[in-house]
Design a protein around this motif. Structure first.
Motif, PDB file in Angstrom:
ATOM      1  N   SER A   1     -26.095  37.879  22.977  1.00 44.92           N
ATOM      2  CA  SER A   1     -25.315  38.411  24.102  1.00 44.92           C
ATOM      3  C   SER A   1     -23.822  38.323  23.818  1.00 44.92           C
ATOM      4  O   SER A   1     -23.079  39.288  24.055  1.00 44.92           O
ATOM      5  N   ARG A   2     -23.390  37.208  23.313  1.00 48.42           N
ATOM      6  CA  ARG A   2     -21.963  37.037  23.020  1.00 48.42           C
ATOM      7  C   ARG A   2     -21.505  37.997  21.923  1.00 48.42           C
ATOM      8  O   ARG A   2     -20.429  38.596  22.024  1.00 48.42           O
ATOM      9  N   SER A   3     -22.315  38.146  20.877  1.00 45.62           N
ATOM     10  CA  SER A   3     -21.918  39.054  19.801  1.00 45.62           C
ATOM     11  C   SER A   3     -21.841  40.498  20.285  1.00 45.62           C
ATOM     12  O   SER A   3     -20.958  41.249  19.893  1.00 45.62           O
ATOM     13  N   ARG A   4     -22.762  40.891  21.192  1.00 48.65           N
ATOM     14  CA  ARG A   4     -22.703  42.243  21.771  1.00 48.65           C
ATOM     15  C   ARG A   4     -21.453  42.430  22.599  1.00 48.65           C
ATOM     16  O   ARG A   4     -20.831  43.490  22.570  1.00 48.65           O
ATOM     17  N   ASN A   5     -21.070  41.407  23.368  1.00 48.15           N
ATOM     18  CA  ASN A   5     -19.853  41.485  24.170  1.00 48.15           C
ATOM     19  C   ASN A   5     -18.623  41.623  23.273  1.00 48.15           C
ATOM     20  O   ASN A   5     -17.689  42.375  23.613  1.00 48.15           O
TER      21      ASN A   5
ATOM     22  N   GLU B   1     -18.575  42.958  20.271  1.00 48.73           N
ATOM     23  CA  GLU B   1     -18.615  44.299  19.657  1.00 48.73           C
ATOM     24  C   GLU B   1     -18.071  45.365  20.604  1.00 48.73           C
ATOM     25  O   GLU B   1     -17.482  46.348  20.164  1.00 48.73           O
ATOM     26  N   LYS B   2     -18.261  45.176  21.910  1.00 47.96           N
ATOM     27  CA  LYS B   2     -17.815  46.149  22.906  1.00 47.96           C
ATOM     28  C   LYS B   2     -16.304  46.153  23.092  1.00 47.96           C
ATOM     29  O   LYS B   2     -15.761  47.098  23.648  1.00 47.96           O
ATOM     30  N   ARG B   3     -15.631  45.116  22.677  1.00 49.97           N
ATOM     31  CA  ARG B   3     -14.172  45.019  22.885  1.00 49.97           C
ATOM     32  C   ARG B   3     -13.413  46.018  22.087  1.00 49.97           C
ATOM     33  O   ARG B   3     -13.652  46.454  21.072  1.00 49.97           O
TER      34      ARG B   3
END
Length: 191
Positions: A183-187, A189-191
């Motif tokens: 979840s953190r890595s996906r967040n 990546e979205k930045r």
């Protein structure tokens, strides 16, 4: 293979010291011939970070595993980062726990058995004397605050069901951590 055992004394007949970071000695034992070297634990007198410092010292000695009674989360993390296996919840003499390890009767853990700052409980005194002092001293003792039950008491052999249950619990915790990491890595990546 070299293993370190937290010990109350400087020989194989000494009792295992249940405190990892604040034990009296570390015995570094070569499993091939049971030769050993005793090291006084310089970290035992530190005001904080004893477990981390002890773990770093043992890593510098090239040990592959640590056998102890209790180990806090910071020391567990440091040992893990150094690639050192942890066998916590043990009791008996140094010789006995080393023999149990050699026979394959110990299971490693990646979980702390006590909270941070185990053995550093603070004690306060509220004196009622007639002297000039206020009687409000704060002392640091060797209290047993924050104790959690070790995963395996007595260092005995776990039954198949106990070991399976412990592994399922560990898998569940790892699964939760993995979900958090994803979840953190996906967040990010979205930045």
């Amino acid at each position: 293979m070299k293993v370190a055992v937290s010990s109350n004394g400087n020989n194989l007949d000494a009792q295992l010291d249940p405190r990892f970071g604040r034990c009296a000695f570390f015995l570094v034992v070569n499993l091939d011939d049971i030769s050993f070297e005793a090291f006084p634990n310089a970290s035992a007198v530190q005001s904080g970070g004893a477990g981390i410092q002890a773990a770093q010292f043992l890593a510098s000695q090239g040990v592959a595993a640590v056998i102890t009674g209790n180990c806090g989360p910071n020391a567990v993390q440091t040992l893990s980062a150094a690639g050192i296996e942890l066998f916590a919840g043990q009791t008996g003499t140094v010789k006995e726990v080393v023999e149990r390890l050699k026979k394959g009767h110990l299971s490693p853990t990646s979980e702390a058995t006590v909270d941070s700052h185990f053995g550093m409980g603070s004690g306060g005194g509220g004196g009622m004397g007639r002297g000039m002092g206020g009687g409000r001293g704060q002392g640091r003792g060797m209290g047993m605050t924050g104790v959690r039950a070790p995963q395996k008491m007595g260092g005995g052999i776990q039954s198949k069901n106990q070991e399976l249950e412990n592994l399922k619990k560990q898998a569940g915790r790892l699964n939760e951590k993995m979900k958090q990491v994803i979840s953190r890595s996906r967040n990010i990546e979205k930045r």
